[in-house]
Design a protein around this motif. Sequence first.
Motif, mmCIF file in Angstrom:
data_model
loop_
_atom_site.group_PDB
_atom_site.id
_atom_site.type_symbol
_atom_site.label_atom_id
_atom_site.label_comp_id
_atom_site.label_asym_id
_atom_site.label_seq_id
_atom_site.Cartn_x
_atom_site.Cartn_y
_atom_site.Cartn_z
ATOM 1 N N GLY A 77 -1.031 11.573 -2.384
ATOM 2 C CA GLY A 77 -2.325 12.341 -2.387
ATOM 3 C C GLY A 77 -2.361 13.528 -3.659
ATOM 4 N N ALA A 78 -3.016 14.031 -4.184
ATOM 5 C CA ALA A 78 -4.078 14.402 -5.179
ATOM 6 C C ALA A 78 -2.661 16.016 -5.583
ATOM 7 C CB ALA A 78 -5.537 14.964 -5.109
ATOM 8 N N GLY A 79 -2.536 15.473 -7.158
ATOM 9 C CA GLY A 79 -1.761 16.358 -7.717
ATOM 10 C C GLY A 79 0.022 15.968 -7.961
ATOM 11 N N GLN A 80 -0.301 14.797 -7.770
ATOM 12 C CA GLN A 80 1.340 13.847 -8.423
ATOM 13 C C GLN A 80 0.904 13.463 -8.464
ATOM 14 O OE1 GLN A 80 1.827 11.535 -3.464
ATOM 15 N NE2 GLN A 80 2.985 13.692 -3.852
ATOM 16 N N VAL A 81 2.321 12.129 -9.361
ATOM 17 C CA VAL A 81 1.824 10.247 -9.710
ATOM 18 C C VAL A 81 1.917 9.975 -8.635
ATOM 19 C CG1 VAL A 81 3.195 9.039 -11.644
ATOM 20 C CG2 VAL A 81 2.731 11.379 -12.327
ATOM 21 N N GLU A 82 0.560 9.001 -8.494
ATOM 22 C CA GLU A 82 1.005 8.227 -7.055
ATOM 23 C C GLU A 82 0.965 6.688 -7.566
ATOM 24 O OE1 GLU A 82 -1.858 7.690 -4.028
ATOM 25 O OE2 GLU A 82 -3.447 7.141 -5.936
ATOM 26 N N THR A 83 1.461 6.106 -8.718
ATOM 27 C CA THR A 83 1.589 4.841 -9.418
ATOM 28 C C THR A 83 2.165 4.964 -10.933
ATOM 29 O OG1 THR A 83 -0.387 3.942 -8.315
ATOM 30 C CG2 THR A 83 0.929 2.349 -10.262
ATOM 31 N N THR A 84 3.705 4.329 -10.932
ATOM 32 C CA THR A 84 4.471 4.171 -11.835
ATOM 33 C C THR A 84 3.993 2.605 -12.411
ATOM 34 O OG1 THR A 84 5.673 5.705 -10.586
ATOM 35 C CG2 THR A 84 6.517 4.337 -13.275
ATOM 36 N N SER A 85 3.470 2.445 -13.796
ATOM 37 C CA SER A 85 3.684 1.104 -13.867
ATOM 38 C C SER A 85 4.113 0.792 -15.259
ATOM 39 C CB SER A 85 2.402 1.057 -14.856
ATOM 40 O OG SER A 85 0.999 1.030 -13.301
ATOM 41 N N PHE A 86 4.927 -0.561 -15.314
ATOM 42 C CA PHE A 86 6.234 -0.842 -16.236
ATOM 43 C C PHE A 86 5.258 -2.170 -16.807
ATOM 44 C CE2 PHE A 86 9.190 0.496 -12.516
ATOM 45 C CZ PHE A 86 9.565 1.281 -13.124
ATOM 46 N N SER A 87 5.827 -2.691 -18.219
ATOM 47 C CA SER A 87 5.324 -3.715 -19.243
ATOM 48 C C SER A 87 6.125 -4.575 -19.328
ATOM 49 C CB SER A 87 5.417 -2.512 -20.602
ATOM 50 O OG SER A 87 5.091 -3.585 -21.630
ATOM 51 N N VAL A 88 5.207 -5.646 -18.554
ATOM 52 C CA VAL A 88 5.885 -6.983 -19.107
ATOM 53 C C VAL A 88 5.078 -7.740 -19.804
ATOM 54 C CG1 VAL A 88 6.854 -7.098 -16.681
ATOM 55 C CG2 VAL A 88 4.713 -7.545 -16.853
ATOM 56 N N PRO A 89 5.479 -8.736 -20.619
ATOM 57 C CA PRO A 89 4.476 -9.540 -21.428
ATOM 58 C C PRO A 89 3.574 -9.965 -20.777
ATOM 59 C CG PRO A 89 7.288 -9.852 -21.368
ATOM 60 C CD PRO A 89 7.185 -8.822 -20.318
ATOM 61 N N ALA A 90 2.447 -10.313 -21.198
ATOM 62 C CA ALA A 90 1.252 -10.911 -19.959
ATOM 63 C C ALA A 90 1.466 -12.697 -20.004
ATOM 64 C CB ALA A 90 -0.355 -10.932 -20.665
#
Length: 314
Positions: A77-90
Amino acid sequence: MDALIRGLHHVTATVTDAQADLDFYVGLLGQRLVKKTVNFDNPGVYHFYYGNEAGEPGTIMTTFPYAGMGVRVGTKGAGQVETTSFSVPAAAMDFWRARLRTAGVPFTDAPTPFGEPSLRFDDPSGLRIRLVGVAADDRTPWTRPDIPAGQAIRGIHSVAMPVRLPAASVTLLTGMMDAVKADEAAGIERFGIGGAARPGAIVELVHAADTAPGVNGLGTVHHVAFAVATPEDQRRMQRELRAMGLQVTDVMDRQYFTSIYFREPNGVLYEIATMPPGFAIDEPLATLGRDLKLPPWEETRRALIEQHLPPVTY
Ligand code: ZN
């Protein structure tokens, strides 16, 4: 004011099973386990750190596997990190599509609101994970035979957090955290720390006025940490945040960095962590993560701690 925040440092989540966590972050995503230690605030629980070879700030995901310890399932819900994204080559998106399919991980294949290719899926605890394809990310990835450098994760790309009252969070990010608004789309504001929205230094605020507050527990992110270069910069941030009226903790010794913590205006738990000394302080770079490492003040209890932690392989 000179810029003190250098980018993201790490993301820390409360998760379920230790072995499932290792299988996912090491086995599937190909991250290096750079430290196997315990939760310094609760040494009956592991603390796993995943990252590139040295676990450089901005590449680090950390987890507390609390399965069987009486911790409730969290509420997103609100007030927290919901999605953690990692970087990969396109250019590696097809590789990751195939890898997720082979592993039987269901995923959503759709561009981000900002036009990057992305794959969204859940980790074994229900954390929302996203792989974002980027054209340029010069960080050196951890590689292994089945995930070569052309495909490997470069590090954390960004964190996305739903907030009910974005304006106050924006003021903190731009006023204190050296962030600059880079883009906005579909009710999401994207900020780049230090100017440009480069992978490893991106925060997304998701406008979520009607979203109920999240509750930390299994399957939710506990906090996000931002990097500072020196203990002096950390103390300066502490003074300046306190001068704004925020409740900031004392400096805590986390062995691999020192930390202060505070809640930003919408309740997201922020940490400010030093880049030094890093994970090679108590074991050689070549064998990071092999042995259970304890902070010096827990060494006298090693036998008892080891007896209570579940055995894991990786
Ligand atoms: Zn942390």
